[in-house]
Write an enzyme that holds these catalytic residues in place. Structure first.
Site, short mmCIF file in Angstrom:
data_model
loop_
_atom_site.label_atom_id
_atom_site.label_comp_id
_atom_site.label_asym_id
_atom_site.label_seq_id
_atom_site.Cartn_x
_atom_site.Cartn_y
_atom_site.Cartn_z
CG ASP A 282 13.44 -22.15 -59.86
OD1 ASP A 282 13.83 -20.97 -59.91
OD2 ASP A 282 14.16 -23.07 -59.40
C1 BGC Z 1 16.91 -21.23 -58.73
C2 BGC Z 1 16.07 -20.70 -57.60
C3 BGC Z 1 16.32 -19.23 -57.42
C4 BGC Z 1 16.00 -18.53 -58.72
C5 BGC Z 1 16.14 -17.02 -58.65
C6 BGC Z 1 16.73 -20.40 -59.98
O1 BGC Z 1 17.63 -20.77 -60.98
O2 BGC Z 1 16.61 -22.57 -58.96
O3 BGC Z 1 16.35 -21.42 -56.42
O4 BGC Z 1 15.58 -18.72 -56.35
O5 BGC Z 1 16.85 -19.03 -59.72
O6 BGC Z 1 17.45 -16.61 -58.60
#
Ligand code: BGC
Length: 751
Positions: A282
């Site tokens: 993530d």
């Molecule tokens: C989130 C993810 C997301 C990623 C990209 C993160 O902060 O937890 O679910 O896909 O950002 O935007």
């Protein structure tokens, strides 16, 4: 044109596959693909290999140079399709090896055409609609050069305080798995190389929904049996559905951060489950291993990530900075990097990017195509759960004037909900707009008051004028809930009551005694026990998306019946959390006979038996609304539950049937739900577990036999000492229309 050789090879490969191997497509295809991956890998420098493991944000200042130098495998958050095209062109035409980019985006519940939030989609209990919605989202996204979405989110959660419950399919592992798999099929289609498909990325592996206290990113402490029986099953189901990739979670699980969790990633996901897709971190979650207090520095975090078989790093830069020296020192073997690169290149080949890196291109399709809007409207309709109706809905014929009141009646942005990077409020049709249109066509008067600027506003504006209009209206439609910013990532709440002055507003408008139908739009279950007695009907609409207005108008005026069912238990009070249907029995299960309410404790009591069962003195033990619950404009009866064979062996198919009849006056859909319970086990088992469901539309008076087939093998569970076991013994089965009631049968699994 450095990409050309691959284009040519691609055409030759396709020709070869088409002409030579009718029945053996998958394996032959995979063999060819893997050969191409190997050929490419041979040509790559270590720097280029590591480059493939890096995902860069669109705002990264040296993005162009990095891409030209072959140091980027993927980009995310580049909203302008022209820029996507240009960056992709740089990768394919200007970099040494011409390897195309994975272009990632959070396409969570629609791209331009916004569908209900995933929690609302789960409330539809309609698998085909969810699949179609993802298909449409993929087509719209692919037309902008996007080839990878960070969805579905299949984090089972039992905590409505958690802001990201909006993005989940609720509290049940089976529902999360079924709808997650439906989204995977929708995004990826039958053939990932078709330019109108995009790769799915199921997230967040694992236990992100288990954040203590519902506070986002918080620690997850979870016993192994619960991890395996509740949190992990949806991941197994999306893998079986062919999910191309998986994203790790921000949280730690029992002391180890998810992004460096060797037992969960390398041992379980890769070795035991054999997952060969890409695993992505993530956002900066790899470097956060340091902040968690697990790795002493980013170099060690990089080491852990590699050990855990994390393939790609989102935004942070540990891999590109430290992998070369970790290899030099002999702590990481280059073959580990090769494996990660293989998986990433494999995904690029599967997506057909070497032949067509640009997606659907400009000529196809229209964003917000009428058929897309129609699908969004249908899903919004089916996601609405009617929680109460004392004969006020649908709006009866005699009603000639309506007071439309509340902060969410005309909130075009908020009705879309959280995670709508590409949705635009200009395309939303609000309930007020649709109701006015309907009223115009049908000679109704509409008096509108926003009353509260936002759901969380503390003062009602124009109370006198509101009362005047309620007095002259025949009924009130009240639009309450939460604006979109109150749910989603990092938007958790400790108090999930209706915010601001909404409770006062309900009391105010109910004063004159006109029928009040409330529509609640929210990203989570809100607690509204105090306001509920003032509401004669409640439609729970979640955040319904672009087509909220037309969908709700269809329901409110009776064109269609509501048919949604709760994918999550609604607490009466936040202090009851966690409250969920598939709980254990305890040694002292509560009952109304044993429970003494706090108000009934005699004043003089010092020592007093308060039932000695698992209840709260003040809030008892029942939720406000149970999982699986939802009303329609009709009535249904279930009768003749049958089990083909009440004695089975492990591996036999359990066949159960029941007759569903529409006993009301209108066509409606009912969801028949099948639950089981294993009465005794080597570990205690939940009091009920959802095993299957079917949504059936019936005309008034019509009845249908609903048949279920379940492999008894699937009734097993994970026991940490034994692995997955399906145990002989006594079981109960219920066929019902919610998780509380149902017609019960008994069966036995023998050795
Ligand atoms: C989130 C993810 C997301 C990623 C990209 C993160 O902060 O937890 O679910 O896909 O950002 O935007």
């Amino acid at each position: 044109m450095k990409g050309l050789p691959y284009k040519l090879t691609g055409i030759l490969l396709l020709a070869f596959v088409l002409f030579s191997c009718a029945g053996n497509y998958a394996s032959e295809y995979e063999k060819q693909r893997d050969q191409k991956v190997e050929t490419l890998l041979q040509e790559m420098t270590l720097e280029e290999k590591i480059g493939q493991l890096m995902q860069k944000n669109g705002e990264f200042p040296q993005l162009r140079e990095y891409i030209e130098d072959g140091l980027v495998g993927s980009i995310l958050n580049v909203p302008d399709p022209k820029r996507v095209y240009e960056l992709q062109r740089l990768a394919v035409e200007e970099s040494r090896l011409g390897i195309p980019l994975l272009v990632g985006r959070d396409v969570i519940h629609g791209f331009k055409t916004i569908f209900p939030i995933p929690l609302g989609q789960a409330a539809s209990w309609n698998v085909d609609l969810v699949e179609d919605g993802a298909r449409i989202a993929a087509i719209e996204a692919a037309s902008q050069g996007i080839n990878w979405t960070f969805a579905p989110m299949i984090d089972v959660t039992r905590d409505p305080r958690w802001g990201r419950i909006a993005e989940s399919f609720g509290e049940d592992p089976f529902l999360n798995g079924v709808f997650g798999a439906a989204m995977v099929r929708g995004f990826q289609g039958d053939d990932l190389s078709n330019p109108n498909t995009i790769a799915a990325c199921a997230k967040h592996y694992a236990a992100y929904g288990w954040a203590e206290g519902g506070r986002d990113y918080n620690t997850a402490n979870i016993p192994e049996s619960e991890l395996h029986n509740v949190v992990l099953p949806p991941f197994k189901m999306i893998i079986d559905a062919g999910a191309a990739s998986i994203m790790t979670a921000f949280n730690e699980i029992n002391g180890i951060p998810a992004t460096g969790h060797v037992p969960l990633m390398r041992d379980l996901l890769r070795q035991e489950w054999g997952y060969e897709g890409v695993v992505l971190s993530d956002w900066r979650s790899l470097e956060q291993l340091v902040i968690h207090g697990y790795s002493p520095n980013e170099k060690e975090a990089t080491y852990e990530g590699m050990q855990a078989t994390l393939d790609m790093e989102m935004v942070s830069t540990g891999y590109e900075t430290y992998l070369p020296e970790l290899i030099e020192e002999g702590r990481i073997d280059e073959s580990q990097i090769d494996d990660a690169v293989r998986r990433i290149l494999g995904m690029k080949f599967d997506l057909g990017l070497f032949e067509n890196p640009y997606g659907l291109g400009e000529d196809f399709p229209e964003l917000l195509h009428p058929s897309h809007l129609e699908a969004s409207r249908q899903m919004a309709i089916e996601s609405v759960v009617m929680l109460k109706n004392e004969d006020v809905l649908p709006v009866p014929e005699h009603v000639r004037s309506i007071a439309v009141i509340g902060p969410l009646a005309d909130a075009p942005h908020d009705q879309m909900g959280t995670w709508v990077f590409d949705g635009e409020k200009e395309h939303s049709v609000t309930p007020l707009q649709s109701i006015r249109e309907f009223a115009g066509d049908n000679g109704l008067e509409v008096y509108y008051h926003r009353a509260l600027q936002l759901s969380r506003s503390k003062e009602i504006t124009n109370a006198d004028a509101i009362l005047r209009d309620v007095n002259r209206a025949d009924m009130v439609l009240l639009f309450l809930g939460e604006e979109s910013i109150l749910s989603g990532e990092a938007h958790s709440l400790a108090n999930i009551d209706l915010q601001g002055a909404q409770e006062e507003l309900v009391e105010l408008v109910s004063g004159p005694g006109k029928p009040v139908a409330a529509v609640i739009m929210a990203g989570r279950p809100v607690t509204f026990e105090k306001a509920e007695p003032y509401m004669d009907a409640v439609l729970y609409a979640w955040h319904p998306g672009t087509m909220a207005g037309p969908a709700l108008t269809d329901i409110i005026f009776g064109k269609v019946s509501p048919s949604g069912k709760l994918p999550v238990t609604f607490p009466r009070h936040v202090g009851q959390i966690p409250i969920y249907y598939n709980h254990k029995n305890t040694g002292k299960p509560p009952s109304y006979e044993s429970w003494v309410h706090i108000d009934d404790i005699p004043e003089e009591a010092v020592q007093y038996s308060l039932g000695n069962t698992a209840h709260y003195l003040d809030y008892g033990f029942e939720p406000m609304y149970p999982f699986g619950f939802g009303l329609t404009y009709s009535s249904f009866e279930l009768e003749n539950p049958e089990l083909e064979n009440p004695t089975l062996q492990v591996g036999d198919t359990l066949r159960a049937s029941v007759v569903l009849q529409n006993t009301g006056d209108v066509e409606a859909a009912e969801v028949v739900q099948l639950y089981t319970r294993q009465l005794f086990g080597s570990l205690t088992r939940p009091v009920k577990e959802l095993r299957d469901f079917k949504k059936i539309v019936l005309e008034p008076g019509q009845s249908r036999e609903v048949v279920f087939e379940i492999n008894t093998q699937d009734l097993g569970f994970h026991n940490p000492d034994k692995g997955f076991v399906t145990e002989p013994g006594d079981y109960h089965l219920w066929l019902g229309t919610d998780s509380r009631d149902g017609l019960k049968k008994e069966f036995e699994i023998t050795r």
